[in-house]
Design a protein around this motif. Sequence first.
Motif, mmCIF file in Angstrom:
data_model
loop_
_atom_site.group_PDB
_atom_site.id
_atom_site.type_symbol
_atom_site.label_atom_id
_atom_site.label_comp_id
_atom_site.label_asym_id
_atom_site.label_seq_id
_atom_site.Cartn_x
_atom_site.Cartn_y
_atom_site.Cartn_z
ATOM 1 N N HIS A 69 0.826 -1.222 0.000
ATOM 2 C CA HIS A 69 0.000 0.000 0.000
ATOM 3 C C HIS A 69 0.858 1.269 0.000
ATOM 4 O O HIS A 69 0.328 2.368 -0.143
ATOM 5 N N PHE A 70 2.178 1.141 0.138
ATOM 6 C CA PHE A 70 3.035 2.326 0.294
ATOM 7 C C PHE A 70 2.989 3.236 -0.938
ATOM 8 O O PHE A 70 3.142 2.776 -2.061
ATOM 9 N N VAL A 71 2.804 4.527 -0.697
ATOM 10 C CA VAL A 71 2.874 5.510 -1.786
ATOM 11 C C VAL A 71 3.985 6.516 -1.519
ATOM 12 O O VAL A 71 4.907 6.669 -2.318
ATOM 13 N N PHE A 176 6.264 -13.054 12.400
ATOM 14 C CA PHE A 176 5.660 -11.737 12.129
ATOM 15 C C PHE A 176 4.214 -11.911 11.701
ATOM 16 O O PHE A 176 3.787 -13.000 11.323
ATOM 17 N N LYS A 177 3.500 -10.780 11.767
ATOM 18 C CA LYS A 177 2.082 -10.739 11.391
ATOM 19 C C LYS A 177 1.910 -9.756 10.237
ATOM 20 O O LYS A 177 2.444 -8.641 10.273
ATOM 21 N N LEU A 178 1.178 -10.182 9.218
ATOM 22 C CA LEU A 178 0.886 -9.298 8.085
ATOM 23 C C LEU A 178 -0.618 -9.123 7.955
ATOM 24 O O LEU A 178 -1.393 -9.977 8.397
ATOM 25 N N GLU A 179 -1.008 -8.009 7.319
ATOM 26 C CA GLU A 179 -2.404 -7.828 6.923
ATOM 27 C C GLU A 179 -2.431 -7.441 5.451
ATOM 28 O O GLU A 179 -1.583 -6.672 4.996
ATOM 29 N N GLY A 186 -10.051 -5.106 -6.725
ATOM 30 C CA GLY A 186 -9.938 -6.452 -6.160
ATOM 31 C C GLY A 186 -8.516 -6.962 -6.002
ATOM 32 O O GLY A 186 -8.297 -8.015 -5.394
ATOM 33 N N THR A 187 -7.541 -6.229 -6.524
ATOM 34 C CA THR A 187 -6.141 -6.664 -6.401
ATOM 35 C C THR A 187 -5.737 -6.744 -4.930
ATOM 36 O O THR A 187 -5.996 -5.813 -4.159
ATOM 37 N N ILE A 188 -5.083 -7.845 -4.570
ATOM 38 C CA ILE A 188 -4.602 -8.023 -3.193
ATOM 39 C C ILE A 188 -3.227 -7.372 -3.048
ATOM 40 O O ILE A 188 -2.307 -7.639 -3.835
ATOM 41 N N ILE A 189 -3.080 -6.520 -2.024
ATOM 42 C CA ILE A 189 -1.775 -5.915 -1.734
ATOM 43 C C ILE A 189 -1.503 -5.992 -0.236
ATOM 44 O O ILE A 189 -2.422 -6.118 0.576
ATOM 45 N N LEU A 190 -0.210 -5.927 0.106
ATOM 46 C CA LEU A 190 0.199 -5.910 1.514
ATOM 47 C C LEU A 190 -0.147 -4.550 2.107
ATOM 48 O O LEU A 190 0.147 -3.511 1.501
ATOM 49 N N SER A 191 -0.735 -4.562 3.309
ATOM 50 C CA SER A 191 -1.173 -3.313 3.927
ATOM 51 C C SER A 191 -0.656 -3.240 5.366
ATOM 52 O O SER A 191 0.297 -3.932 5.724
#
Length: 238
Positions: A69-71, A176-179, A186-191
Motif C-alpha cells: 500500500h506504500f505511496v 511476524f504478522k501481516l495484513e 480487487g487486487t490483493i496488496i500488503l497493507s
Amino acid sequence: MQKLEMIYEGKAKRVFATDDPELLIVDYKDDATAFNGIKKGTIAGKGVINNQMSNRLMQRLERAGVPTHFVEELSERETLVKRVQIVPLEVIVRNIAAGSFAKRYGVEEGIVFDEPTIEFSYKNDELGDPLINSTHAIALHLATVDELNTIRNYAFRVNEVLREFWASCGITLVDFKLEFGRLSDGTIILSDEISPDTCRLWDSVTQEKLDKDRFRRDLGGVEDAYAEVMRRLREHDV
Ligand code: TMP
C-alpha cells in the motif's frame, strides 16, 4: 494532497481521508497495547520508528515483487497509502517457535523449524482474534480461495526477503504478522505495517529480544530496543 477527516482510529495508528478517494494518510502513534488492549502504555518515539521502518521494508518488498500500500512518506509519522478494504485476517508466519505457538503446542521458545509455518487469525477484537483455518475463512466469506492462495504466496515471499535482510543486520526474524487488503479493482496488496510491533526480532548473537515482547513481558529497555533495530536498518538498508 489534502489531509481530510479521520476515518478510523486503531490501537497504534490513525487513518485520514484525502481529497483522492483511492488514497489515505496513516498517522502512527506512540501508544502500545497488548493482550487485546488489556495492557496499555506508551513507547516514546515508536510512531516515528514504525512509520519509517515499515516504509523502508515495504519499498524493499515492492522491489522483490510484493505489491504494497506504500505511496509516499509525508512526515516523520505520516504516510500516504493506497486505500484498501482490509481482509480481516492476521497472517502469521513463523521461523522459530515463540509466543502463542510455544504456549499452544507446549514447546520451548527458540526451536528452529525446518520450514516456515503459516497461520491465520480472524481479526475480530470481540472474539479475541481466534485462530482460523483457510476453509473456515472461506466459509465465513472473509476471503476467496484465490485470494488465500495469493496471500499465502506473498506471505512466504515476504518471509524470504525480510529474513535475509534482517540477517544482514545481525537480527533473526522469528515470526511476524501481516495484513492484506483489496484495492477497488480487487487486487490483493500488503497493507498495515511491518515493525517491531508486528515482528519478533532477536539479536542473532545474544538472542536478546528487540521487539514489542519487551513491552508485553515487562522486560524494560523497550525504547532502546526499537531504536537499535532502526539504527541497524538504516546502516544496512542502502
Ligand atoms: P503470537 O505468537 O502472539 O501469536 O504472535 C505472532 C506474531 O504476531 C508476533 O510477531 C507478534 C505479532 N502480533 C501482532 O502483530 N499483533 C497481535 O495482536 C498479536 C497477538 C501478535
